[in-house]
Design a protein around this motif. Structure first.
Motif, PDB file in Angstrom:
ATOM      1  N   ASP A 108       0.062  10.749   6.124  1.00 44.30           N
ATOM      2  CA  ASP A 108       1.213  10.584   5.227  1.00 44.30           C
ATOM      3  C   ASP A 108       1.912   9.247   5.469  1.00 44.30           C
ATOM      4  N   TYR A 109       2.000   8.842   6.717  1.00 47.86           N
ATOM      5  CA  TYR A 109       2.651   7.571   7.047  1.00 47.86           C
ATOM      6  C   TYR A 109       1.889   6.365   6.497  1.00 47.86           C
ATOM      7  N   VAL A 110       0.565   6.406   6.563  1.00 49.37           N
ATOM      8  CA  VAL A 110      -0.207   5.202   6.219  1.00 49.37           C
ATOM      9  C   VAL A 110      -0.680   5.180   4.768  1.00 49.37           C
ATOM     10  N   PHE A 111      -0.557   6.297   4.077  1.00 47.43           N
ATOM     11  CA  PHE A 111      -0.871   6.308   2.641  1.00 47.43           C
ATOM     12  C   PHE A 111       0.240   5.552   1.925  1.00 47.43           C
ATOM     13  N   GLN A 112       0.059   4.274   1.701  1.00 47.45           N
ATOM     14  CA  GLN A 112       1.106   3.475   1.067  1.00 47.45           C
ATOM     15  C   GLN A 112       0.486   2.427   0.158  1.00 47.45           C
ATOM     16  N   SER A 113       0.940   2.416  -1.073  1.00 49.72           N
ATOM     17  CA  SER A 113       0.472   1.414  -2.017  1.00 49.72           C
ATOM     18  C   SER A 113       0.809   0.020  -1.499  1.00 49.72           C
ATOM     19  N   GLY A 114      -0.160  -0.862  -1.551  1.00 51.23           N
ATOM     20  CA  GLY A 114       0.018  -2.210  -1.037  1.00 51.23           C
ATOM     21  C   GLY A 114      -0.390  -2.341   0.416  1.00 51.23           C
ATOM     22  N   PHE A 115      -0.627  -1.231   1.071  1.00 49.97           N
ATOM     23  CA  PHE A 115      -1.072  -1.251   2.470  1.00 49.97           C
ATOM     24  C   PHE A 115      -2.486  -0.702   2.607  1.00 49.97           C
ATOM     25  N   THR A 116      -2.683   0.564   2.260  1.00 49.17           N
ATOM     26  CA  THR A 116      -4.028   1.138   2.348  1.00 49.17           C
ATOM     27  C   THR A 116      -4.742   1.173   0.996  1.00 49.17           C
ATOM     28  N   PHE A 117      -3.994   1.039  -0.083  1.00 43.29           N
ATOM     29  CA  PHE A 117      -4.613   1.051  -1.411  1.00 43.29           C
ATOM     30  C   PHE A 117      -3.711   0.310  -2.393  1.00 43.29           C
ATOM     31  N   LYS A 118      -4.250   0.047  -3.566  1.00 41.06           N
ATOM     32  CA  LYS A 118      -3.459  -0.549  -4.645  1.00 41.06           C
ATOM     33  C   LYS A 118      -4.024  -0.084  -5.977  1.00 41.06           C
ATOM     34  N   TYR A 119      -3.301  -0.346  -7.037  1.00 40.71           N
ATOM     35  CA  TYR A 119      -3.795  -0.143  -8.392  1.00 40.71           C
ATOM     36  C   TYR A 119      -4.206  -1.516  -8.930  1.00 40.71           C
ATOM     37  N   ASN A 120      -5.455  -1.636  -9.365  1.00 43.01           N
ATOM     38  CA  ASN A 120      -5.912  -2.930  -9.870  1.00 43.01           C
ATOM     39  C   ASN A 120      -5.430  -3.157 -11.306  1.00 43.01           C
ATOM     40  N   GLU A 121      -5.880  -4.271 -11.886  1.00 37.64           N
ATOM     41  CA  GLU A 121      -5.375  -4.641 -13.209  1.00 37.64           C
ATOM     42  C   GLU A 121      -5.751  -3.633 -14.291  1.00 37.64           C
ATOM     43  N   ASN A 122      -6.765  -2.796 -14.018  1.00 43.28           N
ATOM     44  CA  ASN A 122      -7.165  -1.764 -14.971  1.00 43.28           C
ATOM     45  C   ASN A 122      -6.515  -0.415 -14.663  1.00 43.28           C
ATOM     46  N   GLY A 123      -5.611  -0.407 -13.695  1.00 39.93           N
ATOM     47  CA  GLY A 123      -4.929   0.831 -13.343  1.00 39.93           C
ATOM     48  C   GLY A 123      -5.732   1.754 -12.453  1.00 39.93           C
ATOM     49  N   GLN A 124      -6.846   1.248 -11.935  1.00 43.44           N
ATOM     50  CA  GLN A 124      -7.690   2.067 -11.072  1.00 43.44           C
ATOM     51  C   GLN A 124      -7.324   1.857  -9.605  1.00 43.44           C
ATOM     52  N   LEU A 125      -7.504   2.909  -8.819  1.00 42.29           N
ATOM     53  CA  LEU A 125      -7.215   2.823  -7.391  1.00 42.29           C
ATOM     54  C   LEU A 125      -8.270   2.008  -6.666  1.00 42.29           C
TER      55      LEU A 125
END
Length: 209
Positions: A108-125
């Motif tokens: 829960d602590y490390v699940f963070q947008s911009g840290f472990t994942f992002k949404y690309n320009e197509n809105g995909q993870l």
């Protein structure tokens, strides 16, 4: 190489197989920088409204409560530990069909947008940790590898899904299972599994036998 071992069982190795897997890995890895993040030893308030309150107070400059300060510090510590690692080893049991709550809190602590994942320009993870590798070490007393039981196994399955979500490559997986279901074979099952753990540790050692 920096190896982070996330230890998620506070039972002694004499009683808990996943604790023994952790010990076996630590005893056999050499010549690299290894650190342990013990989720039961860390101060880790559970993920919830306290964290969101803390985020708001950081923005407003308002004074935070003790638990808000603690959860922000704990979250940052978990993120820093993960960020510094080249290889992350997860050593954990299956408890009541899933992972220990403390390990869930780490994720829960490390699940963070911009840290472990992002949404690309197509809105995909898209996972942001493609440069990291993961090793799964888990124990379960029952047998969950059969087609009938596999859908109930939510410990190794969850961890593998989470790290894959982050973009990490799972390079090794050792599962020890069935030692409670088949007590007459337990000694052999555990010994064979621990031998595999030792092999994995040696594979990631800078010192070769």
């Amino acid at each position: 190489m920096n190896i982070l071992v996330v230890k998620a069982n506070n039972r002694p190795a004499s009683e808990a197989v996943s604790s023994k897997m952790y010990e076996t890995f630590m005893e056999n890895v050499e010549g690299v920088n290894v650190s342990t993040y013990d989720v039961f030893a860390e101060d880790m308030p559970y993920f919830g409204q306290d964290l969101f309150n803390a985020f708001g107070k950081v923005q407003s400059g308002a004074e935070m409560t003790d638990v808000e300060q603690r959860i922000l510090a704990a979250k940052q510590k978990a993120m820093d530990a993960l960020a510094a690692a080249d290889v992350v080893v997860f050593a954990f049991p299956l408890w009541n069909l899933t992972i220990p709550a403390k390990l869930q809190t780490f994720f829960d602590y490390v699940f963070q947008s911009g840290f472990t994942f992002k949404y690309n320009e197509n809105g995909q993870l898209e996972g942001l940790m493609k440069d990291k590798k993961a090793i799964i070490l888990s124990a379960r007393g029952g047998i969950y590898s059969t087609p009938e039981a596999a859908p109930m196994e939510m410990a190794a399955t969850y961890v593998k899904n989470a790290v894959s979500f982050f973009g990490m490559e799972i390079v090794n997986e050792v599962i020890i299972e069935g030692h409670n279901a088949m007590p007459n074979q337990a000694e052999t099952i555990i010994a064979e599994g621990l031998a595999k753990v030792a092999e994995v540790a040696k594979r990631f050692s800078a010192v070769k036998a």
